[in-house]
Design a protein around this motif. Structure first.
Motif, short mmCIF file in Angstrom:
data_model
loop_
_atom_site.label_atom_id
_atom_site.label_comp_id
_atom_site.label_asym_id
_atom_site.label_seq_id
_atom_site.Cartn_x
_atom_site.Cartn_y
_atom_site.Cartn_z
N ILE A 1 0.82 -1.21 0.00
CA ILE A 1 0.00 0.00 0.00
C ILE A 1 0.85 1.25 0.00
CG2 ILE A 1 -1.53 1.39 1.46
CD1 ILE A 1 -3.07 -0.62 -0.01
N SER A 2 1.96 1.24 0.75
CA SER A 2 2.79 2.44 0.89
C SER A 2 3.46 2.84 -0.41
CB SER A 2 3.86 2.20 1.97
OG SER A 2 4.76 1.17 1.57
N GLU A 3 3.51 1.94 -1.39
CA GLU A 3 4.11 2.26 -2.68
C GLU A 3 3.20 3.13 -3.53
OE1 GLU A 3 4.95 -1.52 -4.40
OE2 GLU A 3 6.58 -2.01 -3.01
N LEU A 4 1.93 3.24 -3.13
CA LEU A 4 0.96 4.03 -3.90
C LEU A 4 0.91 5.47 -3.40
CD1 LEU A 4 -2.04 1.53 -3.91
CD2 LEU A 4 -0.44 1.93 -5.78
N PRO A 5 0.49 6.40 -4.25
CA PRO A 5 0.22 7.77 -3.77
C PRO A 5 -0.84 7.73 -2.68
CG PRO A 5 0.26 7.69 -6.18
CD PRO A 5 0.30 6.27 -5.71
N GLU A 6 -0.82 8.69 -1.80
CA GLU A 6 -1.71 8.68 -0.63
C GLU A 6 -3.18 8.59 -1.02
OE1 GLU A 6 -2.66 11.40 3.35
OE2 GLU A 6 -0.88 11.78 2.12
N LEU A 7 -3.58 9.34 -2.04
CA LEU A 7 -4.97 9.32 -2.48
C LEU A 7 -5.39 7.92 -2.92
CD1 LEU A 7 -7.58 10.87 -3.07
CD2 LEU A 7 -6.66 11.38 -5.35
N LEU A 8 -4.50 7.23 -3.62
CA LEU A 8 -4.82 5.89 -4.09
C LEU A 8 -4.78 4.88 -2.95
CD1 LEU A 8 -2.93 5.71 -7.52
CD2 LEU A 8 -5.35 6.19 -7.08
N GLN A 9 -3.96 5.13 -1.94
CA GLN A 9 -3.93 4.24 -0.78
C GLN A 9 -5.32 4.18 -0.13
OE1 GLN A 9 -0.80 5.10 2.06
NE2 GLN A 9 0.66 5.59 0.43
N GLU A 10 -5.91 5.33 0.07
CA GLU A 10 -7.24 5.40 0.70
C GLU A 10 -8.27 4.69 -0.18
OE1 GLU A 10 -8.02 9.48 1.29
OE2 GLU A 10 -6.39 9.78 2.75
#
Length: 202
Positions: free
Chosen positions: A35-44
């Motif tokens: 999950i941490s590899e994704l941009p914050e918006l996409l993580q959510e």
């Protein structure tokens, strides 16, 4: 009762028994490293999709395989359609995995053969539409997943999209033509030559 596209009719892929991954109850959350590899918006967004998927499936259809979990994160981050389709039909992804269909190419003529056979069981136009929508959603999820996870190249993806569209249109048209011919007779021109139905535009 509309037949689910994961029934034995669709599970004819010989690779199904070779698939190593499994689908089982998985109570833990997503791998925070992935999950941490994704941009914050996409993580959510992905975490929300994952939560909704687990809730919809009661935990029974959640992927329990590290590689596939990573793929799910990347695919769902890139496609709300795939994620939302899995939430709406939680058994669909599990079926694509367990049957091996998510990992293999469709042979030539597969779409036409299978949708034609599925539509033969339809009792009317409403059921025909339901079968088409389920089949199309299942195959679009499979195609999009293979595209976004790089399991298939561009030629396969575009070929599958064209084959799927052609097969659905032709099979639906053929079934409607048979029903209308049984009810109204075979259409003919002024000289008596039989006429077939055609699609002029979408």
């Amino acid at each position: 009762m509309v037949p689910w596209p994961g029934d034995p009719l669709l599970q004819s892929n010989p690779l199904a028994k070779k698939v190593k991954c499994k689908v089982s109850i998985h109570q833990a959350g997503l791998d925070t490293r992935i999950i941490s590899e994704l941009p914050e918006l996409l993580q959510e967004r992905v975490e929300r999709h994952w939560h909704d998927y687990r809730k919809a499936s009661d935990g029974a259809s959640v992927i329990d395989d590290a590689q596939l979990t990573g793929e799910a994160v990347r695919v769902w981050a890139a496609s709300d359609f795939v994620a939302q389709s899995c939430v709406r039909a939680p058994g669909m992804l599990a079926d694509l995995i367990s049957s091996g269909e998510l990992f293999s190419s469709r042979p030539e003529g597969w779409y036409r053969e299978h949708i034609t056979r599925l539509l033969e069981s339809a009792s009317g136009e409403q059921e025909l539409g339901e079968i088409l929508r389920r089949f199309r959603r299942r195959e679009m999820v499979r195609i999009a997943w293979r595209d976004l996870s790089r399991r298939a190249d561009l030629n396969e993806i575009t070929g599958d999209l064209s084959s799927l569209a052609d097969a659905c249109i032709d099979a639906a048209l053929g079934q409607l033509y048979r029903w209308h011919r049984e009810q109204w007779g075979t259409p003919a021109d002024r000289s008596g030559q039989a006429q077939s139905m055609v699609v002029l535009g979408m």
